[in-house]
Design an enzyme around this catalytic site. Structure first.
Site: not given
Ligand SMILES: [Zn+2]
Length: 529
Positions: A31, A34, A139, A142, A156, A159, A312, A315
């Site tokens: 994505h 990256h 997490c 992560c 988290c 997330h 950020k 997904k």
């Molecule tokens: Zn996380």
């Protein structure tokens, strides 16, 4: 997967320049995030090739861990097969984004396993790895432990989901022993992390006091066993970070040979990383290396995040931008490979967060590529066609543009040296602006053919020649197209990226007497759709 390994390292006497991207986790397709780091790394390496350095650029994929095991289970595949299905997507993406890497490491390769086990054994033998009980907040997405202070409302921070309470027997790396050594090392290497404010964050983190970190798990099996206790699987950081040396053959007996890739390339010049993995790369990793008796990296270049809608990209939040859609030639909303590369390099100062928007992408494309560079090439080729019989004249040695060219060259060199591609491109574009202004002042399109027009057009062609070289790390295809249209191939120089800085960007080398080709617009204007 296309094998693009081509260790071009046989340039005798040239300084080595070794740079890396993070290895990307194969739980997601490539994505924007990256692509961002990888394009910066590619452009930096292309710049160093222009400088005549002997460049080695490494990228790859991170394929072990609980998350991959879970994703493979969900897909009903063995984890290796799952990793094999995702890793080529990265290699293909880099191909399509004109990423010129020298090696692609996968953490499921034998050379990697050998190197990880050798590094672990070295730290273990040095007494820095010991068994202990881990209790913590974990997490899974992560693959990271958190302390209470890191969490947001118990979730988290990345997330926004609850973390698990975990207790297990782990091996630990005694990072707590390395605080003073790391501070001393950074004091001795003040420019090692760029931009410098990222260095301040690292020093601040070390000064808070370092905690030992867990390096093994017994709760999953998809990974590399510890060499002295194979019930334990290497946990993410020893497995992932060591790719930077295992790809150089650190695990092989011949790595001690002074002629070996490892010996010649290490320490790395720059690890290109995002700001979210600074702690692991700039604190854990150098300590691990010190423990094993290996020199720490020479440098880290830390980028911010390209946010999408202020968040950020992930997904989980569903705001994933696929760069390949934006470079697809068949997509009417696309901007081409170089339009995309230019945007991510030019829009955001490296280190700071940027906000990716389609409007921003098209705005940059229209302003800098269509209106500035594209327009300059087009008007030069048009006037040379009409007033000079299509043959490019020689530049004047004392052109009014010489000062602008000299400034652009010096500034571009200095900004690349600071790993600031946006500022390097800004400096290069000053020469484009100065040349457009020079044409507007002289209005060669209104003048009769003759020596006065020839001089102006020769100067403009020389400026374009210099711009093509300076811009080639960012927009390689376009730079080559400019190079060909202004007649440099006919002039005996086939490839713009075979040129050298600074010798080939000194004023006055446009040969003259070569055919200039107008061609289709390099950057047709785009409308925001
Ligand atoms: Zn996380």
């Amino acid at each position: 997967m296309v094998d693009r390994r081509q260790d071009s390292s046989s340039v005798p006497g040239s300084p080595s320049f070794y740079a890396t991207t993070p290895i990307y986790y194969v739980n997601a397709k490539p994505h924007l995030g990256h692509a961002y780091t990888t394009i910066v790394g590619d452009a930096l390496c292309r710049w160093h090739r222009l400088l005549g350095d002997d460049v080695h650029f490494l990228t790859g994929t991170d394929e072990h861990g609980l998350k991959i095991q879970q994703a493979a289970d969900a897909a009903g595949m063995p984890p290796q097969q799952f990793a094999d299905s995702i890793a080529p997507l990265f290699a293909d993406a880099w191909e399509r984004l004109d990423i010129r890497y020298d090696d692609f490491i996968r953490t499921t390769e034998d050379r990697h396993r050998r190197g990880v086990q050798k590094l672990l054994q070295a730290c273990y033998d040095n007494g820095d790895i010991e068994v202990d009980t881990y209790r913590g907040l974990y997490c899974v997405p992560c693959e990271a432990y958190y302390v209470e202070d890191d969490l947001e409302n118990g979730n988290c921070p990345i997330h926004k989901k609850p973390v698990d309470h975990v207790e297990e027997e782990n091996y630990f790396f005694r990072l707590s022993r390395y605080g003073d050594r790391l501070l001393q090392w950074y004091a001795d290497h003040p420019g090692a992390i760029v931009p410098d404010y990222r260095m301040n964050e690292v020093i601040g983190f070390i000064k808070q006091g370092l905690l030992d970190f867990s390096i093994s798990r017994t709760s999953f099996s998809w990974g590399i066993p510890l060499p002295w206790d194979d019930k334990h699987i290497t946990y993410v950081w020893f497995d992932a970070l060591s790719n930077y040396i295992t790809a150089l053959g650190y695990g092989d007996p011949e790595s001690q040979d002074p002629e070996s890739l490892f010996h010649r390339r290490w320490p790395v010049n720059y690890h290109l990383i995002g700001k979210d993995i600074v702690r692991f790369h700039c604190v854990y990793w150098p300590a691990m290396l010190m423990s094993a008796g290996i020199e720490p990296p020479a440098g880290w270049a830390v980028g911010g995040w390209l946010l999408v809608g202020g968040e950020k990209m992930s997904k989980t939040t569903g705001n994933v931008v696929n760069p390949l859609d934006l470079v697809d030639e068949n997509n009417p909303e696309g901007v081409g490979v170089d339009g995309f590369r230019y945007y991510v390099l030019a829009e955001t100062p490296y280190g700071a967060d940027g906000d990716f928007t389609y409007e921003g992408l098209v705005g940059r494309y229209n302003a800098d590529l269509a209106n500035n560079l594209g327009n300059l090439l087009s008007r030069v080729a048009t006037v040379v066609g009409k007033k000079c019989d299509g043959v490019g004249p020689k530049p004047s040695p004392d052109s009014p543009l010489t000062a602008a060219a000299k400034n652009a060259v010096e500034e571009t060199i200095s900004r690349w040296a600071d790993v600031q591609p946006s500022r390097a491109l800004e400096a290069t574009w000053q020469l484009i602006r100065a040349t457009n202004a020079y044409l507007e002042t002289n209005e060669p399109w209104k003048a009769e053919p003759g020596p006065a027009v020839d001089t102006v057009m020769g100067d403009a062609l020389e400026a374009l020649r210099i711009v093509a070289i300076l811009a080639s790390p960012a927009i390689p295809r376009t730079a080559q197209a400019v190079w060909e249209r202004i007649g440099m191939v006919e002039g005996g120089q086939a490839r713009v990226d075979d040129r050298r800085v600074p010798v080939d960007v000194a004023w006055g080398q446009y040969p003259g007497g070569v055919n200039v080709v107008k061609g289709d617009p390099l950057f047709p204007r785009r409308n925001i759709s």
